[in-house]
Design a protein around this motif. Structure first.
Motif, PDB file in Angstrom:
ATOM      1  N   ILE A 163       0.869  -1.172   0.000  1.00  8.30           N
ATOM      2  CA  ILE A 163       0.000   0.000   0.000  1.00  8.30           C
ATOM      3  C   ILE A 163       0.909   1.225   0.000  1.00  8.30           C
ATOM      4  CG2 ILE A 163      -1.732   1.276   1.305  1.00  8.30           C
ATOM      5  CD1 ILE A 163      -2.596  -1.436   2.469  1.00  8.30           C
ATOM      6  N   ILE A 164       0.666   2.121  -0.921  1.00  4.66           N
ATOM      7  CA  ILE A 164       1.504   3.292  -1.092  1.00  4.66           C
ATOM      8  C   ILE A 164       0.784   4.512  -0.540  1.00  4.66           C
ATOM      9  CG2 ILE A 164       2.722   4.755  -2.747  1.00  4.66           C
ATOM     10  CD1 ILE A 164       2.709   2.288  -4.623  1.00  4.66           C
ATOM     11  N   PHE A 165       1.457   5.238   0.314  1.00  4.13           N
ATOM     12  CA  PHE A 165       0.932   6.470   0.864  1.00  4.13           C
ATOM     13  C   PHE A 165       1.702   7.643   0.247  1.00  4.13           C
ATOM     14  CE2 PHE A 165       0.126   3.312   4.154  1.00  4.13           C
ATOM     15  CZ  PHE A 165      -1.200   3.550   4.464  1.00  4.13           C
ATOM     16  N   LYS A 166       0.974   8.629  -0.179  1.00  2.47           N
ATOM     17  CA  LYS A 166       1.610   9.817  -0.726  1.00  2.47           C
ATOM     18  C   LYS A 166       1.418  10.948   0.264  1.00  2.47           C
ATOM     19  CE  LYS A 166       1.113   8.756  -5.580  1.00  2.47           C
ATOM     20  NZ  LYS A 166       0.627   9.222  -6.886  1.00  2.47           N
ATOM     21  N   LEU A 167       2.490  11.592   0.619  1.00  6.16           N
ATOM     22  CA  LEU A 167       2.441  12.730   1.529  1.00  6.16           C
ATOM     23  C   LEU A 167       2.385  14.005   0.723  1.00  6.16           C
ATOM     24  CD1 LEU A 167       5.167  11.622   4.061  1.00  6.16           C
ATOM     25  CD2 LEU A 167       2.706  11.406   4.315  1.00  6.16           C
ATOM     26  N   LYS A 168       1.485  14.916   1.150  1.00  9.70           N
ATOM     27  CA  LYS A 168       1.343  16.177   0.413  1.00  9.70           C
ATOM     28  C   LYS A 168       2.123  17.263   1.064  1.00  9.70           C
ATOM     29  CE  LYS A 168      -3.071  15.158  -1.595  1.00  9.70           C
ATOM     30  NZ  LYS A 168      -4.387  15.622  -1.843  1.00  9.70           N
TER      31      LYS A 168
END
Length: 91
Positions: free
Chosen positions: A86-91
């Motif tokens: 699962i890939i989390f993208k931080l903004k």
């Protein structure tokens, strides 16, 4: 008697000259030996450094056959992920 004295003097002079020249040669040989010892020390250090590099390369070569190592390199250096990650993208 006079002739015998001359022979002794010449013998002493020739012997002294030979001993002196041998002393000079001995000092030259000592200088050469010191230079060779320095070269041996330098080459020994180079061999030691190359042996360490060789050990590192051999370890890397062994790791190339290890699937866990290959996966870690793919993740860390290439940014690859598994399908189930699962890939989390931080903004």
């Amino acid at each position: 008697m006079k002739k015998l004295k001359r022979i002794y003097i010449w013998t002493i002079l020739v012997s002294s000259a030979i001993i002196f020249s041998l002393g000079l040669k001995a000092s030259e040989i000592l200088v050469i030996m010191e230079q060779l010892e320095i070269q041996i020390r330098d080459v020994s250090q180079e061999i030691y450094i190359h042996q360490i590099k060789l050990d590192v390369i051999q370890q890397e070569q062994e790791n190339m056959n290890n699937i866990e190592y290959i996966e870690s390199v793919a993740r860390e250096k290439l940014g690859m992920v598994k399908k189930e990650d699962i890939i989390f993208k931080l903004k």
